[in-house]
Write an enzyme that holds these catalytic residues in place. Structure first.
Site, PDB file in Angstrom:
ATOM      1  N   ASN A  48      47.283   6.964  31.654  1.00  0.00           N
ATOM      2  CA  ASN A  48      46.088   7.292  30.883  1.00  0.00           C
ATOM      3  C   ASN A  48      45.797   6.180  29.880  1.00  0.00           C
ATOM      4  OD1 ASN A  48      48.454   8.312  29.654  1.00  0.00           O
ATOM      5  ND2 ASN A  48      47.368   9.913  28.554  1.00  0.00           N
ATOM      6  N   GLU A  50      43.462   5.645  26.609  1.00  0.00           N
ATOM      7  CA  GLU A  50      42.589   6.320  25.646  1.00  0.00           C
ATOM      8  C   GLU A  50      41.672   5.313  24.942  1.00  0.00           C
ATOM      9  OE1 GLU A  50      45.199   8.807  23.258  1.00  0.00           O
ATOM     10  OE2 GLU A  50      45.374  10.217  24.938  1.00  0.00           O
ATOM     11  N   CYS A  59      42.047   9.396  32.502  1.00  0.00           N
ATOM     12  CA  CYS A  59      43.330  10.024  32.831  1.00  0.00           C
ATOM     13  C   CYS A  59      44.092   9.126  33.807  1.00  0.00           C
ATOM     14  CB  CYS A  59      43.109  11.381  33.495  1.00  0.00           C
ATOM     15  SG  CYS A  59      42.467  12.657  32.413  1.00  0.00           S
ATOM     16  N   GLU A  61      45.419   9.847  36.626  1.00  0.00           N
ATOM     17  CA  GLU A  61      45.044  10.069  38.029  1.00  0.00           C
ATOM     18  C   GLU A  61      43.806   9.250  38.401  1.00  0.00           C
ATOM     19  OE1 GLU A  61      45.730  12.269  35.673  1.00  0.00           O
ATOM     20  OE2 GLU A  61      46.331  14.211  36.475  1.00  0.00           O
ATOM     21  N   CYS A  97      43.622  17.434  35.374  1.00  0.00           N
ATOM     22  CA  CYS A  97      42.509  18.120  34.700  1.00  0.00           C
ATOM     23  C   CYS A  97      41.374  18.343  35.696  1.00  0.00           C
ATOM     24  CB  CYS A  97      42.034  17.301  33.502  1.00  0.00           C
ATOM     25  SG  CYS A  97      40.950  15.923  33.938  1.00  0.00           S
ATOM     26  N   CYS A 100      39.631  15.212  37.042  1.00  0.00           N
ATOM     27  CA  CYS A 100      40.441  14.471  38.018  1.00  0.00           C
ATOM     28  C   CYS A 100      40.509  15.210  39.353  1.00  0.00           C
ATOM     29  CB  CYS A 100      41.845  14.221  37.471  1.00  0.00           C
ATOM     30  SG  CYS A 100      41.848  12.953  36.186  1.00  0.00           S
TER      31      CYS A 100
HETATM   32  N1  THU Z   1      45.636  13.368  30.748  1.00  0.00           N
HETATM   33  C1  THU Z   1      45.890  12.715  31.919  1.00  0.00           C
HETATM   34  O1  THU Z   1      46.033  11.474  31.957  1.00  0.00           O
HETATM   35  N2  THU Z   1      45.947  13.442  33.058  1.00  0.00           N
HETATM   36  C2  THU Z   1      45.859  14.803  33.120  1.00  0.00           C
HETATM   37  O2  THU Z   1      45.874  15.369  34.191  1.00  0.00           O
HETATM   38  C3  THU Z   1      45.767  15.571  31.878  1.00  0.00           C
HETATM   39  C4  THU Z   1      45.413  14.795  30.666  1.00  0.00           C
HETATM   40  C5  THU Z   1      45.586  12.579  29.513  1.00  0.00           C
HETATM   41  C6  THU Z   1      44.249  12.463  28.864  1.00  0.00           C
HETATM   42  C7  THU Z   1      44.631  12.153  27.427  1.00  0.00           C
HETATM   43  O3  THU Z   1      44.867  10.763  27.311  1.00  0.00           O
HETATM   44  C8  THU Z   1      45.951  12.888  27.237  1.00  0.00           C
HETATM   45  O4  THU Z   1      46.432  13.169  28.542  1.00  0.00           O
HETATM   46  C9  THU Z   1      45.843  14.159  26.442  1.00  0.00           C
HETATM   47  O5  THU Z   1      44.891  14.994  26.970  1.00  0.00           O
END
Ligand code: THU
Length: 153
Positions: A48, A50, A59, A61, A97, A100
């Site tokens: 991920n 940010e 994310c 994925e 999520c 994704c």
């Molecule tokens: N996140 C992911 O990378 N994948 C997921 O399936 C769930 C959430 C990340 C997004 C954000 O950077 C952090 O997790 C908190 O939500």
């Protein structure tokens, strides 16, 4: 389509754990890694990423997915996902999520096997069909010849 062996699944999880180490997460401190396996056996990893403006966050994925698609790879069989707060050993399952799930459905379809892991020895699996029932995909876009042409390539 051949199913992965236990060893292959564990290797995919290890690759996701390695990718997680690159997570750029100054805002949530929640580190996620993903390893996406293409039909031809190639694996694309992602973490991920940010952003100070929050919305542009990707994310793990989708990072892996977009890396693959941008390299011309569009058919996938499995994805391993791992996530936990910085400094913690994986104590929880991280499932993709909603955004994704939709993004992965576009290329993996209902058959995509989603491996949600704590460690290489502790994981659960679900098909994309279970995670995103009645998913909306390319074949739902009626009359989209571009989608049909893409399939024939
Ligand atoms: N996140 C992911 O990378 N994948 C997921 O399936 C769930 C959430 C990340 C997004 C954000 O950077 C952090 O997790 C908190 O939500």
């Amino acid at each position: 389509m051949t199913k992965l062996t236990l060893e292959e699944k564990q290797e995919l999880i290890r690759m996701a754990l390695k990718a997680r180490e690159s997570a750029y997460v100054p805002y949530s401190d929640f580190m996620v890694g993903a390893a996406l396996r293409a039909e031809d056996g190639r694996v694309f990893t992602g973490c991920n990423v940010e952003n100070a403006a929050f919305t542009p966050t990707s994310c793990a994925e989708r990072t892996a997915l977009f890396k693959a698609v941008s390299e011309g790879v569009t058919k996938f069989t499995d994805i391993a996902v791992v996530g936990s707060r910085r400094g913690e050993i994986n104590q929880q399952i991280t499932s993709p999520c909603g955004v994704c799930r939709q993004a992965l459905f576009e290329f993996g379809g209902p058959e995509l096997n989603v491996i949600m892991a704590k460690t290489p020895d502790d994981f659960m699996e679900r098909s994309m069909d279970e995670l995103l029932p009645f998913g909306f995909g390319p074949s739902n876009v009626a009359g989209n010849q571009a989608v049909e042409d893409e399939k024939e390539d």
